[in-house]
Design an enzyme around this catalytic site. Sequence first.
Site, short mmCIF file in Angstrom:
data_model
loop_
_atom_site.label_atom_id
_atom_site.label_comp_id
_atom_site.label_asym_id
_atom_site.label_seq_id
_atom_site.Cartn_x
_atom_site.Cartn_y
_atom_site.Cartn_z
N ASP A 199 -3.94 3.38 10.51
CA ASP A 199 -3.38 4.41 9.63
C ASP A 199 -4.42 5.44 9.22
O ASP A 199 -5.62 5.29 9.47
CB ASP A 199 -2.74 3.76 8.40
CG ASP A 199 -3.59 2.62 7.84
OD1 ASP A 199 -4.81 2.59 8.09
OD2 ASP A 199 -3.03 1.76 7.14
N ASP A 268 0.94 -5.84 -2.13
CA ASP A 268 2.41 -5.90 -2.11
C ASP A 268 2.94 -6.32 -0.73
O ASP A 268 4.12 -6.17 -0.42
CB ASP A 268 3.01 -4.54 -2.51
CG ASP A 268 2.60 -3.42 -1.56
OD1 ASP A 268 1.81 -3.68 -0.64
OD2 ASP A 268 3.10 -2.28 -1.74
N HIS A 270 2.23 -5.10 2.22
CA HIS A 270 2.43 -4.11 3.28
C HIS A 270 1.36 -4.28 4.36
O HIS A 270 0.22 -4.61 4.06
CB HIS A 270 2.44 -2.68 2.73
CG HIS A 270 1.11 -2.13 2.29
ND1 HIS A 270 0.88 -1.60 1.04
CD2 HIS A 270 -0.08 -2.03 2.94
CE1 HIS A 270 -0.36 -1.19 0.96
NE2 HIS A 270 -0.98 -1.45 2.08
N GLU A 275 5.13 0.30 3.79
CA GLU A 275 5.42 -0.06 2.40
C GLU A 275 6.69 -0.92 2.29
O GLU A 275 7.50 -0.94 3.21
CB GLU A 275 5.59 1.22 1.58
CG GLU A 275 4.37 2.14 1.60
CD GLU A 275 3.17 1.59 0.84
OE1 GLU A 275 2.98 0.36 0.79
OE2 GLU A 275 2.40 2.39 0.29
C1 GLP Z 1 -4.68 0.09 2.68
C2 GLP Z 1 -4.58 0.25 4.16
C3 GLP Z 1 -4.29 -1.04 4.81
C4 GLP Z 1 -5.24 -2.07 4.34
C5 GLP Z 1 -5.10 -2.22 2.85
C6 GLP Z 1 -5.94 -3.33 2.30
O1 GLP Z 1 -3.44 -0.01 2.10
N1 GLP Z 1 -3.57 1.15 4.53
O2 GLP Z 1 -4.38 -0.87 6.21
O3 GLP Z 1 -4.98 -3.26 4.99
O4 GLP Z 1 -5.46 -1.00 2.29
O5 GLP Z 1 -7.07 -2.86 1.66
P1 GLP Z 1 -8.14 -3.84 1.08
O6 GLP Z 1 -8.67 -4.59 2.22
O7 GLP Z 1 -9.17 -2.94 0.47
O8 GLP Z 1 -7.46 -4.70 0.11
#
Ligand code: GLP
Length: 433
Positions: A199, A268, A270, A275
């Site tokens: 993403d 959450d 995702h 989402e």
């Molecule tokens: C964002 C990204 C995800 C990632 C998530 C987790 O939402 N879009 O691809 O997996 O963050 O982030 P973290 O590893 O900092 O909890």
Amino acid sequence: MSMCSAAEGLREERSCIAVPQAGAPRAAPGRLGWGRPSSASLRPCPGHTRPELPREAAPISRPRLALPGRAPDSSGGGDAGAAGRAAVPVLLLLLLFIFLLVLVPLVAAAGCPGFKFVLSYKFLTAIMRLVILEDYDQASEWAAKYICNRIIQFKPNQGRYFTLGLPTGNTPLGCYKKLIEYHKNGDLSFKYVKTFNMDEYVGLPRNHPESYHSYMWNNFFKHIDIDPNNAHILDGNAPDLQAECDAFEKKIEEAGGIDLFVGGIGPDGHIAFNEPGSSLSSRTRLKTLAMDTILANAKYFDGDLSKVPTMALTVGVGTVMDAREVRTHLVLVACVFSRLVGIDTGIGSKESFVLQVMILITGAHKAFALYKAIEEGVNHMWTVSAFQQHPRTIFVCDEDATLELRVKTVKYFKGLMHVHNKLVDPLYSMKEN
Ligand code: GLP
């Protein structure tokens, strides 16, 4: 007194009984057991008294194979012979069918090292693994080892690139550090690896320190030998965002699909930026971020909610789920082919039977999401739960992330660690190849 053997006597009796009346239908000579007895066999044994048959005795009638819609054949044994001949191709077809349906998969599987692995849960269908490590560092190292082994076992070269899906966020940082370490030690090369990131924020300049372009370059790409042209990240500033998403999907397809999709999740549940409420068959597209995600990601923007982009481009759940498609259907064919013909296609071997999606989940703040992913049903409000239905998914987590799981779930999967660890032990090195 002349003697005659019991067999001869019997034959004689049969011959006598089988003497046809003039004009009665006769079997063609030499047909399976129904032929007319030869004149020699009609000769009585000397001294053997032959029972007299009444003159009007009818010849023995023989069973006819009644074929629907077909008049009985007056030529005698012809229809039985024809039916017999017709049955041969049917039988052959039946055998071929059984062979294809049952034996080929078994032969193929038996010839492949992934045999037990594949058969352990519905042949070539679903295997979901949960790997529980003590802490974040161990989980990161396990994931890095797994990626390393996958790439090396794949034996990438100029004509055969390994394709890797990659996540961002805090979670994969430890894994990237380890991969960089393997590379620096000369154990791993990314020269023949193509990457596709999950993403990217929309509207954030590419060189913004929090853009995923910056993240990937600073935390990973600049430390390894990947060709920047092979590192694909969605452009959140493209003039036509949907066209950008479509082109991304096309590039994945052109690369032959993703061999291993590494993913991360939000608290959450995702995956990427899919989402809650996203379609589980979604493809790469533009998404509006949920408030939970904006709150969670504010930490990267000085805690200022107003600085967090509200939209992003993301691969779809379906895009990640597809990480199985390319090889799952090829595996069987290639495996059978390579085993039968004795040629090593490189596909029908061990690496074809490995997991295709690896999701990293660490920290107590992800515990509820992990519980939803593992213990509850598939639900588009927790998009990561879709991977319960992916044939080869592996969740790698630390103890903290398991806090919401049942004790028996944790015990069960921990009891399988000796099996899971075979995926990373021994750790391969490109120095040995
Ligand atoms: C964002 C990204 C995800 C990632 C998530 C987790 O939402 N879009 O691809 O997996 O963050 O982030 P973290 O590893 O900092 O909890």
